[in-house]
Write an enzyme that holds these catalytic residues in place. Sequence first.
Site, short mmCIF file in Angstrom:
data_model
loop_
_atom_site.label_atom_id
_atom_site.label_comp_id
_atom_site.label_asym_id
_atom_site.label_seq_id
_atom_site.Cartn_x
_atom_site.Cartn_y
_atom_site.Cartn_z
N LYS A 128 11.83 -4.07 -18.39
CA LYS A 128 10.69 -3.76 -19.26
C LYS A 128 10.94 -4.27 -20.68
CE LYS A 128 9.44 0.19 -16.39
NZ LYS A 128 9.72 1.63 -16.14
N CYS A 157 0.84 -1.19 0.00
CA CYS A 157 0.00 0.00 0.00
C CYS A 157 0.88 1.25 0.00
CB CYS A 157 -0.96 -0.03 1.18
SG CYS A 157 -2.47 0.88 0.84
N GLY A 158 1.80 1.30 -0.96
CA GLY A 158 2.63 2.50 -1.14
C GLY A 158 1.94 3.49 -2.06
N GLY A 173 -0.34 1.42 -4.50
CA GLY A 173 -1.29 0.61 -3.74
C GLY A 173 -2.34 1.46 -3.05
N VAL A 180 4.95 -2.06 -17.28
CA VAL A 180 5.67 -1.34 -18.33
C VAL A 180 4.90 -0.08 -18.71
CG1 VAL A 180 6.68 -1.46 -20.64
CG2 VAL A 180 6.53 -3.53 -19.25
#
Lengths: 435, 435
Positions: A207, A16-17, A20, A134
């Site tokens: 990526k 939950c950064g 999130g 990406v």
Amino acid sequence: MSERRESPVRVALLGCGTVGSEVARLLLNGADELAARVGAPVELAGIAVRRPDKHPELPQQLLTADAGELVESDVDIVVELIGGIEPVRGWLLTALRQGKSVVTGNKALLAEHGGELSEAANDSGADLYYEASVAGAIPLLRPLRESLAGDRITRVMGIVNGTTNFILSAMDSTGASYAETLEEATRLGYAEADPSADVEGYDAASKAAILASLAFHTRVTASDVYREGIVGITASDIAAAKRLNRTVKLLAICERVTDEDGTESVSARVHPVMIPRTHQLAGVGGAFNAVYVEAEAAGELMFYGQGAGGAPTASAVLGDLVAAARNRVAGGRGPRESAHAALPVRPMGQTPTRYHISLDVADRPGVLAQVAQVFAAHGVSIAAVRQRDERSTARLVVVTHLAPDAALEATVNEISKLDVVREVLSVMRVEGEDS
Amino acid sequence: MSERRESPVRVALLGCGTVGSEVARLLLNGADELAARVGAPVELAGIAVRRPDKHPELPQQLLTADAGELVESDVDIVVELIGGIEPVRGWLLTALRQGKSVVTGNKALLAEHGGELSEAANDSGADLYYEASVAGAIPLLRPLRESLAGDRITRVMGIVNGTTNFILSAMDSTGASYAETLEEATRLGYAEADPSADVEGYDAASKAAILASLAFHTRVTASDVYREGIVGITASDIAAAKRLNRTVKLLAICERVTDEDGTESVSARVHPVMIPRTHQLAGVGGAFNAVYVEAEAAGELMFYGQGAGGAPTASAVLGDLVAAARNRVAGGRGPRESAHAALPVRPMGQTPTRYHISLDVADRPGVLAQVAQVFAAHGVSIAAVRQRDERSTARLVVVTHLAPDAALEATVNEISKLDVVREVLSVMRVEGEDS
């Protein structure tokens, strides 16, 4: 809404950064609209965070410090926004093996273990979506995987790292050094305290591995990707590009290469490139991302948008979440990934590239002949030469035609040892139409 | 390939013109690669054409003149590339009601009867895909429908008609009149013998209806779309734009409009617009298409590529065909369309727009005051004024702030009747940041 069902689709959120918390907010506040789009209520069943006591803004009964337990609980979809390889890999494999669909933005994990994860998803019939991994908000993976599924993609080339693009754009407009510009980028929050994942090209290489895998139906991992960052880029490189009406960008380039005998292979690489200022990627400034796709029937396509940030990345996560939830409700699943083409990955040395080389040479007759001789000896043909006198020295700029990268590298090595060459000012690969 | 099955997915192809023949070629020549991507062989079961004897290049046993019979035969997917409303509508409804999936590029049909078709698809559980109907090869509808499914789209704006873009680009670079440029475009094959569907904006209006329906989860038909073509654009309009460092493009603009009281509605319109030359859409030349999408979380996205042509459009058709075929093999189906938001469509008169007005006025004091008074009387606020003397007359250029289109139209009407106004040289709507 003939597909509406009573029982909700239950979602576990891991992490939950920045992204999130935006996903949690959209899930909690946009429940009605999501339900309408999915055909059933979407319920946030739990949020795993390292320190539940640090999140007073979230409904406390949803918080847990035990991500593993949350994954194994009665949920339909696991949304993973923690990042890193372990212990995340284990949790996601568990989820997929239990038939739970996974939505993730974890590029490092996918670039390393994408094959294992997609096999687990295929075996249990679960969905594995990772649009957010990406180019942030830009819908790119779904178009590659689905819209172009009937075409043959020949090339994917783009700016997929906002931090390095911000630094290179700033160096181009101010003429400042790399070190100064990085400092400024860190101060402004565009670069992390430890910027190595971005500036050394690791992020872009992950990526590139994901893009090459999808574009060419071949499993390409991060270690297959040739990688050079931007730490070696000098103000003099940028100035050399400017004099040629070009600019320097860090590009991820994935190509399908066909040899004369028809043998096909895949090349995936990340390195600084000089492109013409008239090229559409040249105008992509700051922290934006843009990706060119070339396909045999579709021709050239470009996708442009925000490559990072909480809200843009959350948009990509929610799109995947809605797709996975709809599949739950409809009882189906999305298109599987396939690595059926299984093309070999071509080493960088054998990949055809073009070089721009800028030299300080002695100002006397015969220098160009000596330099040209070295190119010829390595089988490298020259596209353009410019010579300019500057006091007692002369500057020689050479742009080559396509040649194997190893031959170009060997040419530069040998030229740098010539008596008549005082200094190799700049060596950089070149992309784009005009030369 | 755990999903591989023995029985092939059978495809009926209706129409074999520019796009259809390319689809047939890709189906017949790329069978192995398609089978690998779908997980089962894809078999071209029949091709309906008006005159089978006119197609010696195709396998004769596949040809039929009876499209209705082919649709009712034992096929899984119907690919329709004939165009027009009837009799195609009946055939596709029959197919969908029989549970056969439909892939089509028929924008006119979708813009008129999209609701009826998607209901038939939802009722029987068949897929209805139509990526090729808007912006040719550019993956646009799938991103709108799926990638942004968890976001709230606020705006879709773009160049969706290549013929008019070719004409406007040419007028901009040569300064020639509309009539001359249209003649040249017809000669070069960029405009049809009867160009009205393109130059009067009907084609773009159908595409706007499709885009607005998907973006806003609301059923919008072609008749809901305000439409102005480019037939009224003069060399003087183009010159006026140039003086302001702007260019003229025919844009399709779909917006979610929120009133002060929170009431939401949808606006869909096609008309010529002045945009700054620095705007990314300004650089889209020739027959290319480009579409901007703005969403609350994702921010600004842009999609660019070839908007027409046999091979590019066939790429979009094949992408849809692979998706529909995969769903057959997996036993599922793609996400359904939904018009659950059912927002009202706002009439053009109430849609907020901005005008650029260029006037020839008498060269005497008090003129600006009189003109400004008319704007004030209609509640239209002025963003910028430029005045320039030319011999005995003066040129006055006014750019407004946003105001209801009807108020702007009424303002222009009244201004044109002022004694001090000798001629209204150019009136055009304006989009883009800087003004």
